[in-house]
Design an enzyme around this catalytic site. Sequence first.
Site, PDB file in Angstrom:
ATOM      1  N   ASP A 229       4.246 -20.188   8.720  1.00  0.00           N
ATOM      2  CA  ASP A 229       4.864 -20.748   7.529  1.00  0.00           C
ATOM      3  C   ASP A 229       4.053 -21.332   6.566  1.00  0.00           C
ATOM      4  O   ASP A 229       3.249 -22.211   6.899  1.00  0.00           O
ATOM      5  CB  ASP A 229       6.003 -22.055   7.953  1.00  0.00           C
ATOM      6  CG  ASP A 229       6.542 -22.633   6.782  1.00  0.00           C
ATOM      7  OD1 ASP A 229       7.441 -22.034   6.198  1.00  0.00           O
ATOM      8  OD2 ASP A 229       6.180 -23.730   6.551  1.00  0.00           O
TER       9      ASP A 229
ATOM     10  N   GLU B 117       6.645 -15.145   5.947  1.00  0.00           N
ATOM     11  CA  GLU B 117       7.703 -14.879   4.988  1.00  0.00           C
ATOM     12  C   GLU B 117       7.321 -13.962   3.872  1.00  0.00           C
ATOM     13  O   GLU B 117       6.193 -13.925   3.304  1.00  0.00           O
ATOM     14  CB  GLU B 117       8.194 -16.413   4.602  1.00  0.00           C
ATOM     15  CG  GLU B 117       9.153 -16.944   5.487  1.00  0.00           C
ATOM     16  CD  GLU B 117       9.354 -18.515   5.361  1.00  0.00           C
ATOM     17  OE1 GLU B 117      10.502 -18.793   4.954  1.00  0.00           O
ATOM     18  OE2 GLU B 117       8.315 -19.332   4.953  1.00  0.00           O
TER      19      GLU B 117
ATOM     20  N   ASP C  26       7.939 -27.942   8.969  1.00  0.00           N
ATOM     21  CA  ASP C  26       7.023 -26.801   9.090  1.00  0.00           C
ATOM     22  C   ASP C  26       6.947 -25.912  10.218  1.00  0.00           C
ATOM     23  O   ASP C  26       7.100 -24.862  10.219  1.00  0.00           O
ATOM     24  CB  ASP C  26       5.567 -27.219   8.544  1.00  0.00           C
ATOM     25  CG  ASP C  26       5.686 -27.790   7.021  1.00  0.00           C
ATOM     26  OD1 ASP C  26       6.551 -27.472   6.249  1.00  0.00           O
ATOM     27  OD2 ASP C  26       4.806 -28.734   6.706  1.00  0.00           O
TER      28      ASP C  26
END
Length: 302
Positions: free
Chosen positions: A88, A172, A253
């Site tokens: 992340d 991501e 997170d």
Amino acid sequence: KYPRFKSRKKSRKSAEYTSSAFRYRDGQLTLAKMREPLAVVWSRPLPEDAAPSTVTVSQDAAGRWFVSLLCDDTIAPAPATTAAVGIDAGIASLMTLSTGEKITNPRHERRDRARLAKAQRELSRKEKGSANRAKARLKVAKVHARITDRRRDFLHKLTTRLVRENQTVVIEDLTVRTMVTNHKLARAISDAAWSDMRSMLEYKCAWYGRDLVVVDRWFPGSKLCGACGTLRAKLPLNVREWTCDCGAVHDRDVNAAKNVLAAGLAVSACGDGVRPQRESSRTGQSSVKQEAQRVTAGIPRH
């Protein structure tokens, strides 16, 4: 219309030499029309029995000279492992891993911001076209080069470590070009260099035989409870920890990194692509969202 010529002062100067215009012997490089070999500090040795086919000599904006040699080489795949990690990306923490590890953002541009501002002020006072302005421009370029070199060195070490330790890396799909339109976060996002980090992971995974999975940008990793699968309606950015109705307490997170890893492994298991998928005409949802729902379908929601 008349052609618009490129400025040599602003662009990177370079010259390319083919095999007939240079000589490389015993670690020494001699270019055409030169009697003595170049005084080169090599960053790394060439592969064994490698013969350079092309040499490129370039100079950057800071006045530094570089030599790049093109040769054939085969990179051996890294030993296989069963480890997998979800990532992340952030600003306060450059990376939060699914293992719970948080990697602090070095903020290289902020550390040299005062030095850069001073050099730019001095440049703005110089008369255009003067020799003093050229010297001041060189000082600004050297500060930028220092920031860029330190950032690139940090990202290279970090991405190499992640690729060597893990067989599967899940990240991501961040739209950095859109995110930098936020004038409050644009400077911090640019300093984090998420695009460079992703490109490094892509080619290093290809080099060492690793799997890189990119989940859909709309996957709600932060708002999804990793314990029961409950999806929160809203989760403002200032909320760093939250408690689910099932009683699980989540670090924002770390929870996002764990959910990204789970979604990435689900995508790999069902044979879906690593690129962001278009919405299905039947369900109106992306395949990653559908798979995430399949993973949590059997878990009771509160």
